[in-house]
Design an enzyme around this catalytic site. Structure first.
Site, mmCIF file in Angstrom:
data_model
loop_
_atom_site.group_PDB
_atom_site.id
_atom_site.type_symbol
_atom_site.label_atom_id
_atom_site.label_comp_id
_atom_site.label_asym_id
_atom_site.label_seq_id
_atom_site.Cartn_x
_atom_site.Cartn_y
_atom_site.Cartn_z
ATOM 1 N N SER A 191 0.804 -1.226 0.000
ATOM 2 C CA SER A 191 0.000 0.000 0.000
ATOM 3 C C SER A 191 0.830 1.265 0.000
ATOM 4 C CB SER A 191 -0.882 0.065 1.241
ATOM 5 O OG SER A 191 -1.483 -1.143 1.481
ATOM 6 N N GLU B 244 -8.897 5.667 18.271
ATOM 7 C CA GLU B 244 -8.376 4.438 18.888
ATOM 8 C C GLU B 244 -6.858 4.583 19.038
ATOM 9 O OE1 GLU B 244 -9.611 1.137 19.847
ATOM 10 O OE2 GLU B 244 -11.457 2.312 19.997
ATOM 11 N N ASP C 66 -19.695 1.266 21.104
ATOM 12 C CA ASP C 66 -18.567 2.110 21.472
ATOM 13 C C ASP C 66 -18.783 3.544 20.956
ATOM 14 O OD1 ASP C 66 -16.069 2.175 22.664
ATOM 15 O OD2 ASP C 66 -15.094 2.213 20.698
ATOM 16 N N ASP D 75 -8.477 -4.559 3.946
ATOM 17 C CA ASP D 75 -7.157 -5.178 3.776
ATOM 18 C C ASP D 75 -6.751 -5.994 5.000
ATOM 19 O OD1 ASP D 75 -4.296 -5.102 2.520
ATOM 20 O OD2 ASP D 75 -4.023 -4.284 4.533
ATOM 21 N N ASP E 178 -5.905 0.257 -3.603
ATOM 22 C CA ASP E 178 -4.461 0.289 -3.816
ATOM 23 C C ASP E 178 -3.970 -1.029 -4.422
ATOM 24 O OD1 ASP E 178 -5.139 -0.948 -1.461
ATOM 25 O OD2 ASP E 178 -3.744 0.186 -0.215
ATOM 26 N N HIS F 28 -1.092 -9.821 -0.413
ATOM 27 C CA HIS F 28 -1.823 -9.046 -1.416
ATOM 28 C C HIS F 28 -1.893 -9.837 -2.719
ATOM 29 C CE1 HIS F 28 -0.411 -5.134 0.757
ATOM 30 N NE2 HIS F 28 -1.325 -5.793 1.435
HETATM 31 ZN ZN LIG Z 1 -2.162 -5.077 3.236
#
Ligand SMILES: [Zn+2]
Length: 852
Positions: free
Chosen positions: A49, A222, A237, A270, A315, A394
């Site tokens: 990425s 976070e 949350d 991802d 990506d 990937h």
């Molecule tokens: Zn990745």
């Protein structure tokens, strides 16, 4: 997010709504345009990425793992990246006065979002954690990504995502999770110290933020990545979803009437794939698609949808597959339906619809009890993988690009143009690589000339993209025309020459100026440059081509003013327009001295016959100062000025280093060897100016007695001032350096020449062969970047009187670049060979040459 994720995600979205799923229509597929994007990195077939985000946000392909830097940056190597920074679409938008923002469900410092604002050769340098990024990187001039984010000026107007622990020291505990600490070991609390806007860390605070407030907003929800959407929505949350953040950001930006650029990343599709967790991956996709829909709805509600450009892409892909002859409406997360034909015809057990090519679950059991016991709808369920990998990889195939609402208004044409520019940049690189690369030289040149002629009309019509293409092509041809080897090819194309001449006289391009990228020149200027390089009748050029070997006139270091009392000296300053400020400063200081006449082209952009005027100024000047920087070296105009000064007219020049660290290389490095130089930045400004003035007058008498026709004389000053350098030859030599430093003057070992071609027509390959035949280190070829035989010969001539100080310079460059020592014996071998080369090229002429 490859095509298989888009399709499986669509089915999941439909099934969540209670439909069969396959015929569901996602938000993103309602766009009018669909294409595919190639995702490879410069050095990897399957990308990451960091480099892909650099490609789609900054327009350049990069090496795997690098962010916001071009292909020169090597992964993890700080020094290789320092000159390689590239701007992103976010920078371009901000420069044009747009609001800019980034939203992600990953850490805000993660690879994809950071390519919009950071420049690092290593994606793991998210924080000063002492492990990935440490003090040695800092000392080399690199900064961690979190640091770059908070000190950026101007700041990004809106940033929402995760990753707050990267902004706090290890001694600080997280505001929401008391057991989690910050990650920084530099003891810096970046947000308190540097962030100039508002900082929030939960959705309640976000909802309370007054839309349209001009102060920048940083929301980090976070300590690391934000939660998966399926976990977030169930836990209640106080953390916003991707679609809520999208709605918030667009409504906020629309309060300002200035347009905006917003990067929205569904960053965790991802991550779920890497974990081979299909439930999370597809739910993340669904939420990403919801965000696309939310963006459309908000823009529509405010009446600006038709004036906005939305581009949806990924990506890279993953090795995620689905199939198994499942029947219509089968749960996409489950098995192919249980009819006979949908169980395996080998073990007769059900077949999972979703599988991965590799990943953690490669030993997945195949027995009925196990298969029927697993809950495939669970977020913990791991789909089976064919090959074992801790983290699924990937995928290497193309990813979809979807876009719509292409625009009509004038303001938005610029956006369209930017998008086109990026695409063409990548397409062009690809085209050059795959098609042009294999052509013969003549066909390549014909190819580019033909393209110029095809785009010749661009200045007259209204297509910005065509005009940019023409500008780029003209700059390519200008570069080619500097090389003697290609001049004949260009000159033989009569139609092309007519086109170039007509472009010299064309005034229709003024408005394109704002789009011309750094290091490119306008069409007219490039046309003038090409014509000058090709012009046989140009007396200066004729000298360059047919010149005999020069006699080296060695002067004493004794200044004499006897013959010049009645004539003021003329000094020209040659500089890159990126260094205009320094040039002004220097010229002001020199004018105060009032000792000579100065010619500087400050009217650069307004001059009609630019080259004509500069050429005349060089001819009339007694000495030319080259203000050398990286920009100077990259500029074709400056290159032309240096070549005209040195190669053609043999004028006296003084290399002036503007900055402390710049080292000239390539064409410039070859040409500035020999004469004394001045370097600014080591001593204070005023004394350095004094040194320069002293140097200008150093051998004035010699110069002023010359005419410009004295083409066979060059001046090589025997002693360098180098006021800033303490190099004392022979003092710091490596131990095994036992050669007599004058050896090469007495004894020349005959060395073979690789082929019978005239050395002047050698190309890069011939030069490489010559290096190999003579057992000269190849790294030297890299450092000097010799492209043609003429450069090699020219360098030989410059080198001869003063090869020892050159050796010290090159040894320093060599060790910086390769962390190895270039021994004197190796350099002597190079000098010897190059000296021999010249003798082979032409019968020796008598020369006077003394080393003092
Ligand atoms: Zn990745």
């Amino acid at each position: 997010m490859g095509v298989s994720t888009v399709t499986a995600g669509r089915i999941r979205k439909g099934q969540i709504k209670g439909q069969l799923g396959e015929d569901c229509i996602t938000e993103m597929e309602q766009f009018a345009y669909l294409g595919l994007s190639k995702t490879y990195n410069i050095d990897y077939q399957t990308p990451d990425s960091a480099a892909t985000a650099t490609a789609y946000l900054c327009g350049v392909k990069a090496q795997l793992g690098t962010i916001g830097v071009d292909g020169r940056a090597k992964r993890g190597d700080c020094l290789s990246s320092s000159d390689a920074h590239v701007d992103s679409i976010l920078d371009w938008a901000q420069k044009r006065g747009k609001k800019v923002g980034i939203i992600t469900t990953a850490r805000i410092t993660h690879a994809s979002p950071s390519a919009a604002y950071a420049h690092v050769p290593e994606r793991d340098w998210e924080s000063f954690d002492g492990q990935n990024f440490n003090a040695s990187h800092l000392a080399q001039g690199c900064r961690d990504i979190a640091h770059q984010l908070v000190v950026r000026t101007p700041p990004i107007d809106l940033l929402l995502g995760g990753g707050r622990r990267y902004f706090y020291p290890v001694t600080t505990f997280d505001v929401e999770y008391p057991s989690i600490r910050g990650s920084r070991i530099d003891n810096r609390s970046l947000i308190d110290e540097f962030w100039k806007g508002k900082y929030i860390w939960n959705m309640t605070q976000m909802n309370e933020f007054e839309l349209g407030t001009s102060q920048p907003l940083l929301g980090l929800f976070e300590p690391s990545h934000m939660r998966y959407e399926s976990d977030r929505s169930q836990s209640g949350d106080d953390e916003p979803s991707l679609s809520r953040m999208t709605e918030f950001a667009i409504e906020h930006f629309l309060k300002f009437d200035q347009g905006f650029f917003l990067l929205i990343e569904g960053g965790r599709i991802d991550h779920a794939h890497h974990d081979t967790k299909p439930r999370n991956a597809l739910d993340e996709f669904v939420e990403f698609d919801n965000a696309v829909g939310q963006a459309k709805r908000v823009l529509q509600a405010k009446g600006v949808l038709d004036d906005s450009l939305i581009v949806v892409t990924a990506d890279h892909s993953h090795v995620f597959a689905f199939g198994a002859y499942s029947s219509r409406g089968s749960n996409i997360l489950g098995f192919g339906s249980l009819e006979n034909k949908n169980v395996s015809d080998i073990d007769h057990l059900p077949v999972n619809i979703i599988t991965y090519g590799n990943g953690r679950n490669s030993n997945s059991s195949r027995n009925a009890t196990y298969l029927y016991s697993i809950n495939m709808n669970s977020t913990d369920y791991l789909a089976p993988a064919a090959l074992p990998m801790n983290a699924e990889t990937h995928g290497g195939e193309d990813v979809p690009v979807l876009s719509g609402y292409l625009l009509c208004s004038f303001a938005q044409r610029q956006w369209q143009l930017l998008l086109h520019l990026k695409l063409i940049q990548i397409q062009f690189a690809h085209r050059t690589e795959s098609q042009v690369k294999n052509m013969k030289v003549s066909s390549k040149i014909v190819f580019f000339c033909d393209l110029v002629m095809q785009f010749r009309g661009a200045l007259a019509n209204d297509d910005e993209l065509d005009q940019l293409t023409l500008t780029a092509l003209m700059n390519i041809i200008w570069s080619i025309s500097f090389h003697d080897d290609y001049v004949d090819e260009l000159k033989s194309n009569a139609k092309f020459l007519i086109t170039i001449k007509s472009l010299v006289n064309d005034d229709g391009e003024a408005w394109v100026e704002q789009y011309v990228p750094k290091h490119m020149s306008l069409v007219k200027k490039a046309a003038t440059g090409i014509l000058w390089n090709l012009d046989e009748d140009n007396p200066a050029r004729a000298i360059r081509v047919v010149e005999p070997l020069p006699t080296v006139v060695v002067q004493t270091n004794r200044p004499s003013t006897a013959t010049v009392k009645n004539k003021r000296m003329r000094v020209m300053v040659s500089y890159s327009h990126a260094d205009t400020d320094f040039c002004h400063q220097l010229v002001d200081a020199l004018e105060k001295e009032n000792l000579f006449d100065l010619w500087v082209d400050f009217a650069y952009c307004h001059t009609e016959d630019l080259w004509e005027e500069i050429g005349q100024a060089i001819e009339k000047s007694d000495v030319i100062l080259f203000l050398m920087t990286k920009d100077y070296q990259d500029s074709k105009s400056c290159r032309q000025e240096v070549m005209y000064t040195k190669d053609s007219l043999k004028k006296r020049f003084i290399p002036v280093y503007v900055k402390r660290d710049f080292v000239a290389s390539g064409w410039l490095g070859v040409r500035i060897v020999g004469p004394q130089y001045i370097r600014f930045g080591k001593k204070p400004f005023e004394p350095t100016v004094k040194d320069l003035v002293k140097l200008i007058f150093e051998d004035k008498s010699e110069k002023s007695s010359k005419t410009k026709d004295s083409k066979v004389s060059i001046t090589v000053s025997p002693v360098e001032i180098k006021s800033d350098e303490n190099d004392k030859p022979n003092q710091e030599l490596p131990k095994d350096d036992h050669e007599d430093s004058n050896q090469f003057n007495h004894k020349i070992t005959p060395v073979p020449v690789p082929n019978s071609k005239s050395i002047k027509t050698w190309n890069s390959k011939d030069i490489a062969d010559w290096f190999d035949t003579n057992k000269i280190r190849r790294e030297l070829k890299e450092i000097y970047d010799f492209q043609c035989g003429t450069e090699l010969l020219l360098y030989g001539r410059c080198l001869e009187p003063d090869w020892q100080s050159e050796y010290l310079d090159i040894r320093e460059q060599f060790s910086k670049r390769y962390s190895a020592t270039l021994y004197r014996t190796e350099f002597v071998r190079f000098v010897t060979a190059i000296n021999q080369l010249e003798q082979l090229q032409t019968k020796p002429v008598s020369r006077t040459c003394t080393i003092l």
